[in-house]
Design a protein around this motif. Structure first.
Motif, PDB file in Angstrom:
ATOM      1  N   GLY A 113       6.716  -1.452  -2.928  1.00  7.35           N
ATOM      2  CA  GLY A 113       5.488  -0.747  -2.156  1.00  7.35           C
ATOM      3  C   GLY A 113       3.725  -0.745  -3.039  1.00  7.35           C
ATOM      4  N   SER A 114       3.916  -1.100  -4.617  1.00  5.97           N
ATOM      5  CA  SER A 114       3.097  -0.897  -4.918  1.00  5.97           C
ATOM      6  C   SER A 114       2.097  -2.599  -4.604  1.00  5.97           C
ATOM      7  CB  SER A 114       2.909  -0.762  -6.552  1.00  5.97           C
ATOM      8  OG  SER A 114       3.721  -2.472  -7.124  1.00  5.97           O
ATOM      9  N   TRP A 166       2.064  -3.862  -1.643  1.00  4.39           N
ATOM     10  CA  TRP A 166       1.957  -4.030  -0.640  1.00  4.39           C
ATOM     11  C   TRP A 166       0.851  -3.574  -0.844  1.00  4.39           C
ATOM     12  CZ3 TRP A 166       3.192  -6.833   3.676  1.00  4.39           C
ATOM     13  CH2 TRP A 166       4.288  -7.720   3.453  1.00  4.39           C
ATOM     14  N   TYR A 167       0.185  -2.332  -1.072  1.00  2.93           N
ATOM     15  CA  TYR A 167      -0.584  -1.244  -1.617  1.00  2.93           C
ATOM     16  C   TYR A 167      -1.889  -1.681  -2.659  1.00  2.93           C
ATOM     17  CZ  TYR A 167       1.090   2.490   1.286  1.00  2.93           C
ATOM     18  OH  TYR A 167       2.180   2.958   2.377  1.00  2.93           O
ATOM     19  N   GLY A 168      -1.612  -3.265  -2.989  1.00  2.00           N
ATOM     20  CA  GLY A 168      -2.979  -3.381  -4.428  1.00  2.00           C
ATOM     21  C   GLY A 168      -2.862  -3.150  -5.292  1.00  2.00           C
ATOM     22  N   ILE A 169      -1.711  -2.089  -5.428  1.00  2.00           N
ATOM     23  CA  ILE A 169      -1.349  -1.710  -6.894  1.00  2.00           C
ATOM     24  C   ILE A 169      -0.328  -1.986  -8.161  1.00  2.00           C
ATOM     25  CG2 ILE A 169      -0.294   0.649  -8.678  1.00  2.00           C
ATOM     26  CD1 ILE A 169      -0.375   1.878  -5.655  1.00  2.00           C
ATOM     27  N   ASN A 202       0.161  -0.290 -14.480  1.00  2.00           N
ATOM     28  CA  ASN A 202       0.035   0.990 -14.493  1.00  2.00           C
ATOM     29  C   ASN A 202       1.250   1.878 -13.982  1.00  2.00           C
ATOM     30  OD1 ASN A 202      -0.611   3.652 -14.120  1.00  2.00           O
ATOM     31  ND2 ASN A 202      -2.098   3.475 -11.929  1.00  2.00           N
ATOM     32  N   PRO A 203       2.006   1.175 -14.564  1.00  2.00           N
ATOM     33  CA  PRO A 203       3.473   1.174 -14.066  1.00  2.00           C
ATOM     34  C   PRO A 203       3.802   3.038 -13.402  1.00  2.00           C
ATOM     35  CG  PRO A 203       3.424   0.858 -16.521  1.00  2.00           C
ATOM     36  CD  PRO A 203       2.797   0.885 -16.115  1.00  2.00           C
ATOM     37  N   LEU A 204       3.037   3.829 -13.368  1.00  2.00           N
ATOM     38  CA  LEU A 204       3.572   4.955 -13.138  1.00  2.00           C
ATOM     39  C   LEU A 204       3.255   4.776 -11.924  1.00  2.00           C
ATOM     40  CD1 LEU A 204       3.287   7.622 -16.150  1.00  2.00           C
ATOM     41  CD2 LEU A 204       5.398   6.845 -14.203  1.00  2.00           C
ATOM     42  N   GLY A 205       1.472   4.142 -11.303  1.00  2.00           N
ATOM     43  CA  GLY A 205       0.958   4.211 -10.291  1.00  2.00           C
ATOM     44  C   GLY A 205       2.027   3.364  -9.442  1.00  2.00           C
ATOM     45  N   ILE A 206       2.866   3.150  -9.113  1.00  2.00           N
ATOM     46  CA  ILE A 206       4.476   2.369  -8.207  1.00  2.00           C
ATOM     47  C   ILE A 206       4.475   3.791  -7.662  1.00  2.00           C
ATOM     48  CG2 ILE A 206       4.902   1.095  -9.614  1.00  2.00           C
ATOM     49  CD1 ILE A 206       7.524   2.215  -9.880  1.00  2.00           C
TER      50      ILE A 206
END
Length: 361
Positions: free
Chosen positions: A101-102, A104-107, A112-116
């Motif tokens: 999902g990260s 698809w959201y451009g993360i 930034n692993p926790l950003g997922i």
């Protein structure tokens, strides 16, 4: 051995007309009858299964080291112990779908692993659709008192994060009605979840991801839901993409179509076998032909996009057909209501089809 010594399992004399026994062994929760079948394995199981089912056992006929063995295992339709494997696979799949999902959201998950965690709507959509599909099978199995496992999710670090989920049926199916209900319950439940998730997804704002390397081919079902709500699936601005929650609906439709292919142990194999009886054997032999034809179509008219997908599924259909499908003990035909439900389900499966489901942008 007496039935008391066999833990309540039937004595060999009770099914002597189907399987001649010369030795019996009790191993834990299994009773193993060594002997000689009077006919083919499916016919033997069809005869002896009701005898064992009444005593709380499921039965199969196997061949080990040149000997035939009728294996009786204690039946249980509940969950006897904590499902460690199921929970572990689900947790891993949560991680892989968050990572997917990260993208698809451009993360940037690497910096930034926790950003997922911010990709939780995508993960919830994908896992929700797959989970509801398998829950449909599980509930129908419990309703018909058929032994089935909890879902096993399959984590894979791809753009979707998973290869789906499966349940295991470790029981004989008493009749065509149970075969049909269990087979059809998953796709119908999954389709309801697909419509809901798609409706939510198209109602959410699009995301800006720039030049995303993949584009989805939306099947008619997804397009109908979006049109009914007056929401777009694509945008004139190439940097914009439909909210990734829509991908959950796409996954639901794609999984439904593949599962409804009428071969082997797939849902479509169960449904068509229950609806048309042994004519299903002819149907499933023909299924690989249109799949290979789809591959040829995409090669000629779609620059080879999805070619490998349809060729792979053509070979899988051959393997599934060769492995065979479920055989009910009672082969009495279905009633008109179930036949109508089956026809509607197969139609919805057709609406979930698109020739190029995933393509490189």
């Amino acid at each position: 051995m007496t039935e008391t010594a066999l833990g309540g399992a039937p004595e060999p004399r009770r099914f002597a007309g189907a399987f001649d026994v010369y030795e019996v062994e009790a191993e834990g929760e299994e009773i193993r009858y060594y002997g000689q079948p009077r006919s083919d394995r499916q016919s033997v199981v069809r005869v002896v299964a009701p005898v064992f089912r009444k005593r709380g056992y499921t039965v199969s006929v196997e061949r080990e080291f040149g000997e035939y063995v009728l294996v009786a295992s204690e039946r249980t339709t509940g969950v006897d112990e904590f499902p460690t494997t199921n929970v572990a696979l689900f947790c891993l799949t949560v991680v892989t779908t968050l990572f997917a999902g990260s993208q698809w959201y451009g993360i940037d998950a690497l910096s930034n692993p926790l950003g997922i965690v911010e990709a939780w709507p995508f993960a919830a959509a994908v896992l929700g659709v797959l989970g509801v599909h398998e829950l449909g099978h599980y509930v129908a199995s419990r309703y018909h008192d058929v032994q089935a496992s909890l879902p096993y999710f399959i984590p894979v670090p791809t753009l979707l994060g998973t290869m789906g989920a499966v349940i295991r049926m470790r029981d004989t199916l008493p009749d065509r009605e149970s075969l049909f209900d269990i087979g059809v319950a998953g796709p119908l439940a999954g389709l309801v979840a697909t419509v809901v998730v798609t409706a939510v997804g198209v109602s959410l704002p699009p995301v800006e991801v720039g030049a995303f390397p993949v584009r989805l081919g939306y099947p008619p079902l997804i397009q109908i839901v979006a049109a009914a709500l007056g929401r777009p699936l694509t945008y004139a601005d190439p940097s914009l993409m439909a909210n990734p929650v829509v991908v959950g609906g796409w996954v639901g439709a794609f999984v439904t179509f593949l599962n409804l292919l009428p071969v082997g142990q797939l849902d479509g194999g169960h449904v068509v076998r229950a609806m048309f009886g042994r004519a299903h054997a002819t149907v499933q032999r023909l299924v690989p032909i249109p799949l290979f034809a789809l591959g040829a179509y995409t090669y000629v008219f779609a620059d080879g996009q999805s070619l490998s997908l349809w060729v792979l599924w053509g070979f899988l259909a051959l393997l599934f057909a060769r492995a065979g499908g479920a055989e009910p003990v009672d082969d009495s035909p279905l009633g008109a209501f179930r036949l109508a439900v089956g026809a509607v389900t197969l139609l919805l499966g057709a609406l979930s089809f698109t020739p190029v489901p995933l393509a490189l942008a």
